[in-house]
Design a protein around this motif. Structure first.
Motif, PDB file in Angstrom:
ATOM      1  N   ASN A 286       0.804  -1.215   0.000  1.00 57.88           N
ATOM      2  CA  ASN A 286       0.000   0.000   0.000  1.00 57.88           C
ATOM      3  C   ASN A 286       0.839   1.267   0.000  1.00 57.88           C
ATOM      4  O   ASN A 286       0.305   2.369   0.138  1.00 57.88           O
ATOM      5  N   PHE A 287       2.155   1.151  -0.195  1.00 59.44           N
ATOM      6  CA  PHE A 287       3.018   2.310  -0.427  1.00 59.44           C
ATOM      7  C   PHE A 287       3.416   2.417  -1.892  1.00 59.44           C
ATOM      8  O   PHE A 287       4.132   3.332  -2.269  1.00 59.44           O
ATOM      9  N   VAL A 288       2.956   1.495  -2.709  1.00 54.41           N
ATOM     10  CA  VAL A 288       3.316   1.498  -4.126  1.00 54.41           C
ATOM     11  C   VAL A 288       2.582   2.645  -4.812  1.00 54.41           C
ATOM     12  O   VAL A 288       1.378   2.814  -4.638  1.00 54.41           O
ATOM     13  N   PRO A 289       3.261   3.472  -5.612  1.00 48.87           N
ATOM     14  CA  PRO A 289       2.609   4.637  -6.242  1.00 48.87           C
ATOM     15  C   PRO A 289       1.629   4.218  -7.322  1.00 48.87           C
ATOM     16  O   PRO A 289       1.603   3.064  -7.774  1.00 48.87           O
ATOM     17  N   SER A 290       0.814   5.186  -7.762  1.00 45.65           N
ATOM     18  CA  SER A 290      -0.197   4.929  -8.781  1.00 45.65           C
ATOM     19  C   SER A 290      -0.287   6.127  -9.722  1.00 45.65           C
ATOM     20  O   SER A 290       0.175   7.227  -9.403  1.00 45.65           O
ATOM     21  N   ILE A 291      -0.895   5.914 -10.883  1.00 45.38           N
ATOM     22  CA  ILE A 291      -1.153   7.009 -11.821  1.00 45.38           C
ATOM     23  C   ILE A 291      -2.117   7.991 -11.169  1.00 45.38           C
ATOM     24  O   ILE A 291      -3.152   7.599 -10.624  1.00 45.38           O
ATOM     25  N   GLU A 292      -1.795   9.295 -11.233  1.00 47.67           N
ATOM     26  CA  GLU A 292      -2.560  10.299 -10.485  1.00 47.67           C
ATOM     27  C   GLU A 292      -3.051  11.443 -11.356  1.00 47.67           C
ATOM     28  O   GLU A 292      -3.399  12.502 -10.844  1.00 47.67           O
ATOM     29  N   ASN A 293      -3.099  11.288 -12.666  1.00 44.42           N
ATOM     30  CA  ASN A 293      -3.623  12.352 -13.520  1.00 44.42           C
ATOM     31  C   ASN A 293      -5.109  12.550 -13.278  1.00 44.42           C
ATOM     32  O   ASN A 293      -5.817  11.618 -12.869  1.00 44.42           O
ATOM     33  N   ARG A 294      -5.585  13.769 -13.538  1.00 39.25           N
ATOM     34  CA  ARG A 294      -7.007  14.048 -13.418  1.00 39.25           C
ATOM     35  C   ARG A 294      -7.814  13.120 -14.338  1.00 39.25           C
ATOM     36  O   ARG A 294      -7.466  12.941 -15.502  1.00 39.25           O
ATOM     37  N   GLY A 295      -8.874  12.526 -13.795  1.00 39.59           N
ATOM     38  CA  GLY A 295      -9.704  11.623 -14.563  1.00 39.59           C
ATOM     39  C   GLY A 295      -9.393  10.160 -14.349  1.00 39.59           C
ATOM     40  O   GLY A 295     -10.164   9.292 -14.777  1.00 39.59           O
ATOM     41  N   VAL A 296      -8.277   9.853 -13.681  1.00 43.25           N
ATOM     42  CA  VAL A 296      -7.889   8.467 -13.414  1.00 43.25           C
ATOM     43  C   VAL A 296      -8.232   8.136 -11.966  1.00 43.25           C
ATOM     44  O   VAL A 296      -7.800   8.845 -11.056  1.00 43.25           O
ATOM     45  N   PRO A 297      -9.012   7.085 -11.694  1.00 47.54           N
ATOM     46  CA  PRO A 297      -9.369   6.750 -10.319  1.00 47.54           C
ATOM     47  C   PRO A 297      -8.130   6.521  -9.461  1.00 47.54           C
ATOM     48  O   PRO A 297      -7.159   5.900  -9.905  1.00 47.54           O
ATOM     49  N   ALA A 298      -8.166   7.024  -8.245  1.00 48.87           N
ATOM     50  CA  ALA A 298      -7.031   6.886  -7.338  1.00 48.87           C
ATOM     51  C   ALA A 298      -6.751   5.420  -7.050  1.00 48.87           C
ATOM     52  O   ALA A 298      -7.659   4.614  -6.863  1.00 48.87           O
ATOM     53  N   ASN A 299      -5.469   5.065  -7.060  1.00 48.69           N
ATOM     54  CA  ASN A 299      -5.023   3.731  -6.686  1.00 48.69           C
ATOM     55  C   ASN A 299      -5.367   2.658  -7.709  1.00 48.69           C
ATOM     56  O   ASN A 299      -5.132   1.480  -7.470  1.00 48.69           O
ATOM     57  N   ARG A 300      -5.952   3.065  -8.860  1.00 50.72           N
ATOM     58  CA  ARG A 300      -6.440   2.062  -9.808  1.00 50.72           C
ATOM     59  C   ARG A 300      -5.299   1.392 -10.560  1.00 50.72           C
ATOM     60  O   ARG A 300      -5.344   0.191 -10.825  1.00 50.72           O
ATOM     61  N   TYR A 301      -4.269   2.165 -10.944  1.00 54.28           N
ATOM     62  CA  TYR A 301      -3.169   1.633 -11.737  1.00 54.28           C
ATOM     63  C   TYR A 301      -1.872   1.858 -10.972  1.00 54.28           C
ATOM     64  O   TYR A 301      -1.345   2.968 -10.942  1.00 54.28           O
ATOM     65  N   GLN A 302      -1.374   0.803 -10.337  1.00 52.67           N
ATOM     66  CA  GLN A 302      -0.203   0.897  -9.476  1.00 52.67           C
ATOM     67  C   GLN A 302       0.976   0.143 -10.064  1.00 52.67           C
ATOM     68  O   GLN A 302       0.812  -0.835 -10.808  1.00 52.67           O
TER      69      GLN A 302
END
Length: 391
Positions: A286-302
Motif C-alpha cells: 500500500n506504499f506502491v505509487p499509482s497514476i494520479e492524472n485528473r480523470g484516473v481513479p485513485a489507486n487504480r493503476y499501481q
C-alpha cells in the motif's frame, strides 16, 4: 500512497509552497496590496475588490485571516466525502517569503474512511530556510487491483500516526534549494478476504512502522506560488526507510517531477507536467505509487515505477474568468512486483473554469471535469490543479 492516502491528502494538501524569491508579479497589473488601508476598511469590504466590486479575498489574505474551507471529495474510489479545513493564512505583501499557512483539517468519505491532522508551512531566517511539516491520523478503505485486472481487492489501512515534512535551504541563487525530508508512520492493514495473495500476506493484519529520511534538490522560478503563469519548478526528492530510522521494512522512495508554465500571447497560457515515482526494496504493497492524472481513479493503476504527464491550455476571458482544457497520459510499470501488472498507456483529459478569487495576489479557484478510462470525475481547485505535487 501520498500523505496517508486520499483522506489526509484532501484535508492537508492545499497549496503550501514557499520559497525565497522576488515579489510575485501581479498578472493583471493591479496596485500592490496595502495592509494599512485594508485594516481601515469595514470587515465585509475585505471580501470585495475596490476596483470592480467583485468578490475577492486579496485584502483579507494580506491582513492575515482565518478561512474555513469546505472539502468536497469527489474521488469515486472512496465514494466521495466531505470535510473542513480551518486555514490561518498570513500573506501581507505577495512575496513568497511572507506566505505562512497553518491548517487544521478533517474529512470523512462515503465508505467510512476518515482523516484529520495539522499542517504548517512558512519560512524563517529572512526567507532563506523554508519548511513544512504535518501530523495526522486516519483510516483509509480503498481497493487494489491485483495483476492489473478488474477484480478489486478492498483493504483498510489504519494510520495510527503520521509525521512528515521537509526543511530546505536556499542557495546563493534563491531559485535553487537543498534540504532534508522526513516521513514517519505507523500503520495497520486489514483485509476481510480468505486466501490472501501471497504477495501481500506479510503486510496484512499486522502493525508496520516506517521511518524515512532523505534529501531533496529543488529549482523554482515560478512567478506565483499558488497559481503560476510563468516559470519552472523541478525537484528530486528521496526517502530512505531503514531500521536506523525506526522502519520495520527497508525500502526507498524516489520522486522526480517537472512543472513548466508560460504564455502564448496576452490571453493564452500553457502548463506542462511530467513526473516519475519509483520504489525499491521491501516496500509494503500500500506504499506502491499509482497514476494520479485528473480523470484516473485513485489507486487504480499501481506499479513500482509510475510515469505521469499532463498538458494544460488556458484561455483568459477577462480579468476574473478563464477556461482551460487538459490532457494526460500515465503508465505504471510493475517491475518485479508479484501483485501488480504493467498498465499500458492510460489516457485522460477534460475541461475546467477558473475565477480569480484573489486578484492582487494572482490566485485562482475553480472546477474541473475530467474523463478517463472509467466514470467522469469532478475536482474542486484552489490554486493550480497541480499544487498538491508542486514544491
Amino acid at each position: 500512497m501520498r500523505i496517508f492516502g486520499l483522506i489526509l491528502a484532501a484535508t492537508l494538501s492545499l497549496p503550501l509552497a514557499t520559497r525565497a524569491q522576488d515579489r510575485v508579479p501581479d498578472p493583471v497589473q493591479a496596485p500592490p496590496v496595502s495592509p494599512e488601508g485594508a485594516d481601515q476598511r469595514a470587515f465585509l469590504d475585505l471580501f470585495f475588490d475596490e476596483s470592480d466590486g467583485k468578490f475577492d479575498i486579496s485584502d483579507y489574505l494580506s491582513r492575515g485571516g482565518f478561512i474555513p474551507v469546505p472539502i468536497i471529495i469527489t474521488e469515486p474510489a472512496v465514494e466521495g466525502g466531505l470535510g473542513l479545513v480551518l486555514q490561518f493564512i498570513s500573506w501581507p505583501d505577495g512575496r513568497r517569503e511572507s506566505l505562512t499557512r497553518r491548517m487544521l483539517g478533517a474529512a470523512r468519505t462515503g465508505n467510512g474512511s476518515y482523516g484529520y491532522g495539522y499542517f504548517q508551512s512558512g519560512t524563517v531566517l529572512d526567507g532563506r530556510l523554508s519548511y513544512r511539516f504535518g501530523v495526522g491520523k486516519g483510516e483509509l478503505t480503498i481497493a487494489a487491483y491485483p495483476g492489473g485486472g478488474t477484480f478489486p481487492l478492498e483493504y483498510t489501512t489504519e494510520f495510527t500516526y503520521g509525521v512528515l515534512g521537509s526543511a530546505r535551504w536556499a542557495l546563493n541563487d534563491p531559485r535553487f534549494s537543498v534540504g532534508v525530508n522526513w516521513d514517519f508512520r505507523e500503520i495497520r492493514t486489514t483485509l476481510a478476504l480468505p486466501g490472501l495473495p501471497p504477495a501481500i500476506r506479510p503486510d496484512i493484519d499486522r502493525t508496520i512502522r516506517t521511518g524515512a529520511l532523505g534529501l531533496g534538490f529543488h529549482f523554482d522560478s515560478r512567478d506565483n506560488p499558488l497559481t503560476p503563469t510563468e516559470g519552472v519548478n523541478v525537484y528530486l526528492d528521496t526517502k530512505f526507510n531503514t531500521d536506523a530510522f525506526g522502519s520495520d521494512r527497508a525500502f526507498d522512495v524516489y520522486d522526480l517531477a517537472s512543472f513548466g508554465f508560460g504564455r502564448l500571447g496576452s490571453d493564452w497560457r500553457y502548463g506542462m507536467m511530467t513526473s516519475a515515482s519509483l520504489v525499491t526494496g521491501d516496500v509494503p504493497f500500500n506504499f506502491v505509487p499509482s497514476i494520479e492524472n485528473r480523470g484516473v481513479p485513485a489507486n487504480r493503476y499501481q506499479g513500482k515505477l509510475v510515469l505521469n504527464a499532463e498538458a494544460e491550455l488556458t484561455r483568459q476571458l477577462n480579468d476574473r474568468w478563464s477556461v482551460l482544457g487538459f490532457a494526460g497520459v500515465g503508465y505504471a510499470d510493475a517491475r518485479d512486483s508479484r501483485l501488480f501488472a504493467d498498465s499500458g498507456a492510460i489516457y485522460s483529459g477534460g475541461v475546467g473554469a477558473r475565477y480569480r478569487i484573489a486578484r492582487k495576489l494572482g490566485v485562482d479557484a475553480g472546477i474541473d471535469l475530467a474523463f478517463g478510462p472509467e466514470e467522469p470525475v469532478i475536482y474542486f481547485q484552489f490554486g493550480h490543479a497541480w499544487m498538491r505535487w508542486m514544491d
